[in-house]
Design a protein around this motif. Structure first.
Motif, mmCIF file in Angstrom:
data_model
loop_
_atom_site.group_PDB
_atom_site.id
_atom_site.type_symbol
_atom_site.label_atom_id
_atom_site.label_comp_id
_atom_site.label_asym_id
_atom_site.label_seq_id
_atom_site.Cartn_x
_atom_site.Cartn_y
_atom_site.Cartn_z
ATOM 1 N N SER A 17 0.823 -1.208 0.000
ATOM 2 C CA SER A 17 0.000 0.000 0.000
ATOM 3 C C SER A 17 0.861 1.264 0.000
ATOM 4 C CB SER A 17 -0.948 0.002 1.202
ATOM 5 O OG SER A 17 -0.221 0.011 2.418
ATOM 6 N N ASN A 18 1.987 1.221 0.701
ATOM 7 C CA ASN A 18 2.904 2.369 0.702
ATOM 8 C C ASN A 18 3.576 2.547 -0.651
ATOM 9 O OD1 ASN A 18 3.388 3.827 3.445
ATOM 10 N ND2 ASN A 18 3.121 1.683 3.997
ATOM 11 N N LEU A 19 3.834 1.453 -1.351
ATOM 12 C CA LEU A 19 4.447 1.556 -2.674
ATOM 13 C C LEU A 19 3.504 2.207 -3.680
ATOM 14 C CD1 LEU A 19 6.457 -1.768 -3.129
ATOM 15 C CD2 LEU A 19 7.255 0.481 -2.391
ATOM 16 N N ILE A 20 2.202 1.970 -3.527
ATOM 17 C CA ILE A 20 1.225 2.595 -4.423
ATOM 18 C C ILE A 20 1.290 4.121 -4.292
ATOM 19 C CG2 ILE A 20 -1.237 2.915 -4.875
ATOM 20 C CD1 ILE A 20 -1.628 -0.026 -4.091
ATOM 21 N N SER A 21 1.313 4.597 -3.049
ATOM 22 C CA SER A 21 1.384 6.053 -2.843
ATOM 23 C C SER A 21 2.744 6.598 -3.277
ATOM 24 C CB SER A 21 1.106 6.400 -1.382
ATOM 25 O OG SER A 21 2.078 5.839 -0.523
ATOM 26 N N ALA A 22 3.813 5.806 -3.082
ATOM 27 C CA ALA A 22 5.144 6.239 -3.516
ATOM 28 C C ALA A 22 5.197 6.394 -5.029
ATOM 29 C CB ALA A 22 6.197 5.235 -3.055
ATOM 30 N N MET A 23 4.576 5.464 -5.740
ATOM 31 C CA MET A 23 4.544 5.564 -7.205
ATOM 32 C C MET A 23 3.733 6.768 -7.655
ATOM 33 S SD MET A 23 4.395 1.661 -8.725
ATOM 34 C CE MET A 23 3.071 1.062 -7.674
ATOM 35 N N GLY A 24 2.681 7.107 -6.887
ATOM 36 C CA GLY A 24 1.917 8.308 -7.214
ATOM 37 C C GLY A 24 2.793 9.547 -7.191
ATOM 38 N N GLY A 25 3.593 9.684 -6.130
ATOM 39 C CA GLY A 25 4.511 10.821 -6.041
ATOM 40 C C GLY A 25 5.582 10.784 -7.109
ATOM 41 N N PHE A 26 6.095 9.588 -7.395
ATOM 42 C CA PHE A 26 7.152 9.425 -8.396
ATOM 43 C C PHE A 26 6.660 9.842 -9.787
ATOM 44 C CE2 PHE A 26 9.702 7.230 -11.514
ATOM 45 C CZ PHE A 26 10.983 7.238 -10.993
ATOM 46 N N PHE A 27 5.509 9.335 -10.183
ATOM 47 C CA PHE A 27 4.986 9.627 -11.521
ATOM 48 C C PHE A 27 4.519 11.075 -11.636
ATOM 49 C CE2 PHE A 27 4.091 4.893 -11.634
ATOM 50 C CZ PHE A 27 5.152 4.626 -12.483
ATOM 51 N N LEU A 28 4.046 11.646 -10.529
ATOM 52 C CA LEU A 28 3.656 13.061 -10.542
ATOM 53 C C LEU A 28 4.866 13.931 -10.858
ATOM 54 C CD1 LEU A 28 1.657 15.378 -9.977
ATOM 55 C CD2 LEU A 28 2.238 15.169 -7.543
ATOM 56 N N ALA A 29 5.997 13.644 -10.234
ATOM 57 C CA ALA A 29 7.209 14.424 -10.470
ATOM 58 C C ALA A 29 7.830 14.118 -11.825
ATOM 59 C CB ALA A 29 8.229 14.156 -9.362
ATOM 60 N N SER A 30 7.658 12.879 -12.299
ATOM 61 C CA SER A 30 8.290 12.471 -13.563
ATOM 62 C C SER A 30 7.712 13.183 -14.774
ATOM 63 C CB SER A 30 8.146 10.954 -13.753
ATOM 64 O OG SER A 30 8.835 10.248 -12.755
ATOM 65 N N GLN A 31 6.437 13.580 -14.702
ATOM 66 C CA GLN A 31 5.784 14.313 -15.787
ATOM 67 C C GLN A 31 5.923 13.591 -17.125
ATOM 68 O OE1 GLN A 31 7.065 18.411 -15.802
ATOM 69 N NE2 GLN A 31 6.521 18.722 -13.664
ATOM 70 N N GLY A 32 5.778 12.284 -17.091
ATOM 71 C CA GLY A 32 5.824 11.499 -18.332
ATOM 72 C C GLY A 32 7.203 11.037 -18.741
ATOM 73 N N GLN A 33 8.258 11.535 -18.074
ATOM 74 C CA GLN A 33 9.627 11.118 -18.389
ATOM 75 C C GLN A 33 10.083 10.099 -17.341
ATOM 76 O OE1 GLN A 33 12.341 14.413 -19.266
ATOM 77 N NE2 GLN A 33 10.591 15.791 -19.503
ATOM 78 N N ILE A 34 9.750 8.846 -17.580
ATOM 79 C CA ILE A 34 9.971 7.812 -16.568
ATOM 80 C C ILE A 34 11.408 7.293 -16.621
ATOM 81 C CG2 ILE A 34 9.166 5.635 -15.613
ATOM 82 C CD1 ILE A 34 7.084 7.886 -15.630
#
Length: 306
Positions: A17-34
């Protein structure tokens, strides 16, 4: 099965469950550049650190776990894992996880992870959980660090967005945890753990759950109002937050079972945080300063490869 107790003590559900929220923050900052390598290192390091914290928590709570119905069958109280092996296991997981974040060369992320770990293991588990009804407030800060770490692993800065994420997920933790305290109240009383509804009654706890859900909704909307997420995120956030609030408000009606109501509040809180994490991942708004940073990082990485 030999490996089962070792999986049990890391509390796999909490890790995931913590990884799901972590990925949310990661992808928000990535702005499509993964950056797949950074994503893998961040999630792996965080998984190990969170697992380590959970193992330490199991070790610390081994005496009270025997007094609670839902925890009396855990591996350590029942002797499936010895306390010494448990400590070694927790330390191995933690050292490996922190090492991964260290070698990623993002020291902001590493220090955020250390802060979250210390708050959860040192302040919450070791001290406040057994002494104060306000332990949930402290623990909520630790529980809010994964999305912030995910975000900062890309942004490399603790900016307004990181602060909003910390606020959102801290506020979410409190009604989520208070709901657990209500439907597991007998367990907490049996183990002499001070929880909010035991001290201030279930009715007062319902009022606090309502207030924190409203606070959570307002904080979640700040991502859009500050230009980090789009209108799809805004719509979904409003809908799930109002739905969650509606469930909470039904607790003021004459009901036969407060525990069933609290369980519904708890279960829907998982839907809320998952929806939020998904929507911030896909409905981001490009931030010019962050885009420049990501472009510069891509150029430097390509130059290094050449």
């Amino acid at each position: 099965m030999f490996i089962k107790p070792y999986i049990q003590v890391i509390k796999l559900g909490i890790v995931l469950s913590n990884l799901i929220s972590a990925m949310g923050g990661f992808f928000l900052a990535s702005q499509g550049q993964i950056n797949c390598n950074r994503l893998l290192i961040t999630l792996t390091g965080m998984s190990l650190i969170i697992a380590s914290g959970c193992v330490f928590n199991n070790y610390i709570d081994r005496d009270i776990d025997l007094k609670m119905e839902r925890t009396k069958h855990r591996a350590i109280p029942n002797g499936f894992i010895s306390p010494k092996i448990c400590i070694a296991y927790a330390m191995s997981l933690g050292i490996t996880g922190f090492s991964l974040l260290y070698f990623m060369k993002n020291f902001l992320v590493m220090w955020l992870a250390i802060a979250g770990f210390i708050i959860y293991v040192g302040i919450y588990s070791l001290y406040m959980k057994r002494r104060s009804i306000y332990s949930t407030l402290i623990g909520s800060v630790s529980g809010a660090t994964p999305p912030v770490i995910g975000y900062c692993s890309i942004s490399n800065q603790f900016d307004t967005c990181a602060l909003i994420l910390l606020l959102i997920f801290s506020l979410w933790q409190i009604p989520h945890s208070y709901a657990i305290a209500i439907f597991r109240l007998n367990d907490y009383l049996a183990a002499s753990i001070p929880v909010f509804p035991a001290k201030h009654s279930i009715l007062v706890t319902k009022f606090h759950i309502t207030l924190y859900i409203i606070g959570f909704m307002l904080a979640a909307l700040m991502l859009t109002f500050n230009g980090y997420t789009g209108h799809k995120y805004l719509i979904v956030t409003v809908l799930v937050s109002l739905w969650w609030l509606g469930i909470a408000l039904r607790g003021y009606e004459p009901i036969n079972n407060d525990k069933d109501w609290a369980r519904k509040v708890f279960m829907f809180s998982i839907v809320v945080v998952s929806s939020l994490s998904i929507m911030m991942s896909i409905d981001f708004v490009k931030n010019p300063s962050l885009t420049l940073y990501l472009d510069a990082e891509n150029v430097s990485r390509q130059f290094f490869i050449l």
